[in-house]
Design an enzyme around this catalytic site. Structure first.
Site, short mmCIF file in Angstrom:
data_model
loop_
_atom_site.label_atom_id
_atom_site.label_comp_id
_atom_site.label_asym_id
_atom_site.label_seq_id
_atom_site.Cartn_x
_atom_site.Cartn_y
_atom_site.Cartn_z
N HIS A 197 0.83 -1.22 0.00
CA HIS A 197 0.00 0.00 0.00
C HIS A 197 0.85 1.26 0.00
O HIS A 197 1.92 1.32 0.61
CB HIS A 197 -1.05 -0.01 1.11
CG HIS A 197 -0.55 0.09 2.52
ND1 HIS A 197 -0.32 1.31 3.13
CD2 HIS A 197 -0.28 -0.85 3.45
CE1 HIS A 197 0.07 1.09 4.39
NE2 HIS A 197 0.11 -0.21 4.61
N ASP A 239 5.67 1.51 7.26
CA ASP A 239 4.27 1.15 6.95
C ASP A 239 3.66 2.16 5.98
O ASP A 239 3.12 3.16 6.40
CB ASP A 239 3.48 1.14 8.27
CG ASP A 239 2.05 0.69 8.07
OD1 ASP A 239 1.71 0.19 6.99
OD2 ASP A 239 1.27 0.84 9.03
N GLU A 291 -5.41 2.03 2.06
CA GLU A 291 -5.34 0.80 2.86
C GLU A 291 -5.62 1.10 4.32
O GLU A 291 -6.32 0.36 5.01
CB GLU A 291 -3.96 0.15 2.70
CG GLU A 291 -3.85 -1.25 3.29
CD GLU A 291 -3.29 -1.29 4.71
OE1 GLU A 291 -3.10 -2.39 5.23
OE2 GLU A 291 -3.06 -0.22 5.31
N GLU A 292 -5.05 2.19 4.79
CA GLU A 292 -5.17 2.52 6.21
C GLU A 292 -6.60 2.89 6.61
O GLU A 292 -6.94 2.91 7.78
CB GLU A 292 -4.21 3.66 6.58
CG GLU A 292 -2.73 3.33 6.37
CD GLU A 292 -2.20 2.29 7.37
OE1 GLU A 292 -2.97 1.78 8.18
OE2 GLU A 292 -0.98 2.02 7.31
N ASP A 306 3.70 -5.75 3.30
CA ASP A 306 3.27 -4.62 4.13
C ASP A 306 4.10 -4.63 5.42
O ASP A 306 3.98 -5.56 6.22
CB ASP A 306 1.78 -4.78 4.44
CG ASP A 306 1.19 -3.56 5.12
OD1 ASP A 306 1.94 -2.59 5.37
OD2 ASP A 306 -0.02 -3.58 5.42
N HIS A 333 2.26 3.46 13.15
CA HIS A 333 1.20 4.47 13.05
C HIS A 333 1.51 5.75 13.84
O HIS A 333 0.59 6.45 14.25
CB HIS A 333 -0.17 3.89 13.44
CG HIS A 333 -0.74 2.99 12.38
ND1 HIS A 333 -1.99 2.42 12.45
CD2 HIS A 333 -0.21 2.57 11.20
CE1 HIS A 333 -2.19 1.67 11.37
NE2 HIS A 333 -1.14 1.74 10.61
ZN LIG Z 1 0.42 -1.18 6.39
#
Ligand SMILES: [Zn+2]
Ligand SMILES: *[C@@H]1O[C@H](CO)[C@@H](O)[C@H](O)[C@H]1NC(C)=O
Length: 493
Positions: A267, A279, A312-313, A341, A413
Site C-alpha cells: 500500500h 508502513d 489501505e489505512e 506490508d 502508526h
Molecule cells: Zn500497512
C-alpha cells in the site's frame, strides 16, 4: 586482433540485439539487482514527500497524491516501454479530526488521541458532563456487549470505558444506544504511545464522540468514581468528513502471457499521523525496485503485475475496490498474489502468512530468508492487509511482514515512522526474497494451485446479491479489525 571498422559495428549491433532479445529473468539475477542504497533512495523520497506535504502521505491528503506521482514518474514516464500502467480511481469517505481536547476535573488538559471517523461534538464548547464508570472485563472486553451496559445510567453523561477485545466502534455504538453523550476510553497499555483505531466509515451516524486517554489517567478517574466522588470532564472533537477521490496504481510487464499473471502488492498510503516509512514505504520501495530491475529482462513466460494500493489505512479500501471489481475471467488470470506490508520493522520478526491454498509461495520466501540466517515464523492471514480481497477470491496468496507495534515497530502508526524506523538489512533481505519469488513464478507456476472457486455463481441474480453482501461484510471486517499486519490481539482494536 583488430577488426575492420564495419565488422566491429556489425558485431556490436548483433550482440546488443542478442542481449535485447535474450536476457532471461532468473531469481539469482533479480535478487542481485536489489540494492540497499536504491531502497534507501526511494524511502528518502517518500519521507521527503511527507515532510513537504504536512507530515504524511495519507488518503485524501496531498502527500498521497505526491507519492502517486512519484510511482508514476517511474512506471509510466521512465519505464513506460516495459510496463502497462492503469491508475484506478475510487471514492471513499475522508475523515480528519481537526481538534480534540479532554479537560480533566481540575481543569487540566489531558493527553488524548482521536480515532478515525470520530464524530464531532457540539462546537465550540464541546461536551462537559459527569463521568460514569463502566465495569472492566479484560476477558470478553469492557462495554462490548449490551448486558454489560445494563443498570448503568449514562444518559446525558460521558461513559468511562476500558479499551480492548472488541472494536472501539462497538463500545461507542452501545454507549450511544444507552444515551451517553460521549465516551472517554482509556487505553489498555500504560503511557502515551496509543495506537489510533478506526471506527469505520460504515458506522457514521451510529457513534458518539470519543477521546482515548492513557491507562494511568483512566485508572485514577475510575478510583475517584469508586470512592463516590463526582467527576466532571470535558470532551471536544472538531472533525471533517467528506467523500474524496483516490487511486490505485496497477502496472504490469508488457512481457508475458496475459492469462498468467503473478501479482505483487503494497500500500502506498500512510496514516495521517506520520510519513509511513516502514508502513508501508518499505513494501512500496521493494516493489518499485523489483519493477525497476524487471525491466532489464525480456524473457519470461508469465506477466508480473505490481499494485500500489490506495486507502489501505482506511480499511483496505483500494485493494477491496480492485478485487471486488474483477470479473471472474480477470480473477482467473491472476495466478498468485504476494502482499508486502511493513517489511523493514526496526526489530524484525520475519512472519509469513499463508493458508491451505498458498502453494509454493511461502516456501519460496522462507527458503531464501532461512538461507540468509533469518528465523521465520508462519501464521494464517488475519484481516490486517491487502491480501484479504485476493483470499476472498480464492487466489493463491502469501504475505510477508516483520511486525507492528513494540517491540517490532514501536513507531507503528506514529509520527516517528520515518527514515530512522527501518532495519535496512531486513528490508533488503525481504525485498530480495520478494524478487526471487516473483522471478520464479514469472518463469514457472509449478507448485501453484488453481484458484479456489466459491460455490456461489455470481452470474445469477441471487449470486450477484450474495456476492455484494459478501463484499460488504469483508469490507466491514477489514475496516474494524484492520491493524496493518499486526498479529497480537491487544492492539487489534
Ligand atoms: Zn500497512
Ligand atoms: C467519485 O465521486 C465523484 C463525485 O461524486 C464522481 O464524479 C466520480 O465519478 C466518482 N468516482 C468514482 C470512481 O466512482
Amino acid at each position: 586482433m583488430k577488426l575492420p571498422r564495419t565488422a566491429a559495428a556489425a558485431t556490436l549491433l548483433l550482440s546488443s540485439t542478442t542481449i535485447a532479445t535474450n536476457n532471461p529473468l532468473t531469481p539469482d539475477k533479480l535478487e542481485a539487482d536489489i540494492k540497499t542504497e536504491e531502497l534507501q533512495n526511494v524511502l528518502w523520497n517518500l519521507n521527503h514527500i511527507a515532510l513537504t506535504n504536512g507530515g504524511n502521505r495519507a488518503y485524501g491528503e496531498p502527500g498521497f497524491k505526491a507519492s502517486l506521482d512519484f510511482v508514476l514518474e517511474r512506471v509510466q514516464t521512465r519505464f513506460g516501454d516495459h510496463f502497462d500502467t492503469v491508475v484506478q480511481p475510487f471514492n471513499h469517505t475522508y475523515d480528519k479530526t481537526l481538534q480534540i481536547k479532554v479537560t480533566g476535573p481540575e481543569g487540566e488538559d489531558v493527553f488524548v488521541v482521536s480515532p478515525l471517523y470520530n464524530p464531532a461534538t457540539p462546537l465550540p464548547g464541546g461536551i462537559t458532563a459527569q463521568l460514569v464508570d463502566t465495569p472492566v472485563d479484560d476477558e470478553r472486553g469492557s462495554g462490548c456487549f449490551p448486558e454489560q451496559w445494563e443498570g448503568i445510567e449514562v444518559t446525558g453523561k460521558l461513559a468511562l470505558v476500558k479499551r480492548g477485545a472488541c472494536a472501539v466502534a462497538i463500545k461507542s455504538t452501545l454507549a450511544k444506544e444507552r444515551g451517553a453523550l460521549g465516551v472517554i476510553l482509556y487505553d489498555e497499555e500504560p503511557g502515551t504511545n496509543i495506537i489510533v483505531p478506526t471506527l469505520g466509515a460504515e458506522n457514521i451516524g451510529l457513534l458518539v464522540p470519543i477521546g482515548i486517554i492513557p491507562l494511568e489517567v483512566g485508572t485514577s478517574w475510575k478510583a475517584r468514581l469508586a470512592a463516590g466522588e463526582e467527576v466532571t470532564v470535558s470532551l471536544l472533537v472538531d472533525a471533517v468528513s467528506e467523500t474524496r477521490e483516490t487511486w490505485n496504481v496497477i502496472a504490469e510487464t508488457k512481457q508475458g502471457d496475459p492469462n498468467k499473471v503473478v501479482m505483487l502488492g503494497a500500500h502506498l498510503d500512510s496514516v495521517q499521523k506520520g510519513a509511513g516509512i516502514n508502513d508501508d514505504g518499505s513494501g512500496t520501495a521493494a516493489l518499485l525496485e523489483i519493477m525497476t530491475a524487471v525491466r532489464r529482462y525480456d524473457s519470461f513466460p508469465n506477466k508480473i503485475r505490481f499494485a500500489w494500493w490506495g486507502a489501505e489505512e482506511s480499511g483496505l479500501v483500494g485493494s477491496l475496490y480492485y478485487t471486488s471489481h474483477l470479473t471472474e475471467a480477470e480473477a482467473d488470470r491472476i495466478k498468485y498474489y504476494f502482499n508486502y506490508d511493513m517489511i523493514g520493522s526496526p526489530q524484525p520478526d520475519f512472519s509469513i502468512a499463508s493458508n491451505a491454498n498458498s502453494g509454493v509461495g511461502p516456501q519460496l520466501l522462507e527458503e531464501y530468508l532461512v538461507a540468509q540466517g533469518k528465523e521465520v515464523r508462519h501464521g494464517g492471514f488475519g484481516t490486517g492487509s491487502d491480501f484479504v480481497g485476493f483470499i476472498e477470491l480464492g487466489i493463491p496468496s502469501a504475505s510477508l511482514h516483520t511486525g507492528a507495534g513494540a517491540p517490532y515497530d514501536a513507531c507503528y502508526h506514529q509520527a516517528c515512522d520515518d527514515l530512522d524506523n527501518v532495519h535496512w538489512d531486513a528490508l533488503t533481505v525481504n525485498a530480495k526474497a520478494a524478487a526471487r519469488a516473483a522471478a520464479r513464478l514469472a518463469n514457472s507456476l509449478e507448485g501453484v494451485p488453481p484458484r479456489e472457486k466459491t460455490s456461489q455463481n455470481r452470474r445469477t441474480r441471487r449470486g450477484v446479491v450474495q456476492s455484494f453482501r459478501r463484499w460488504a461484510a469483508v469490507a466491514e471486517e477489514a475496516s474494524q479489525g484492520h491493524t496493518c499486519s499486526h498479529k497480537g490481539k491487544k492492539i487489534r482494536v
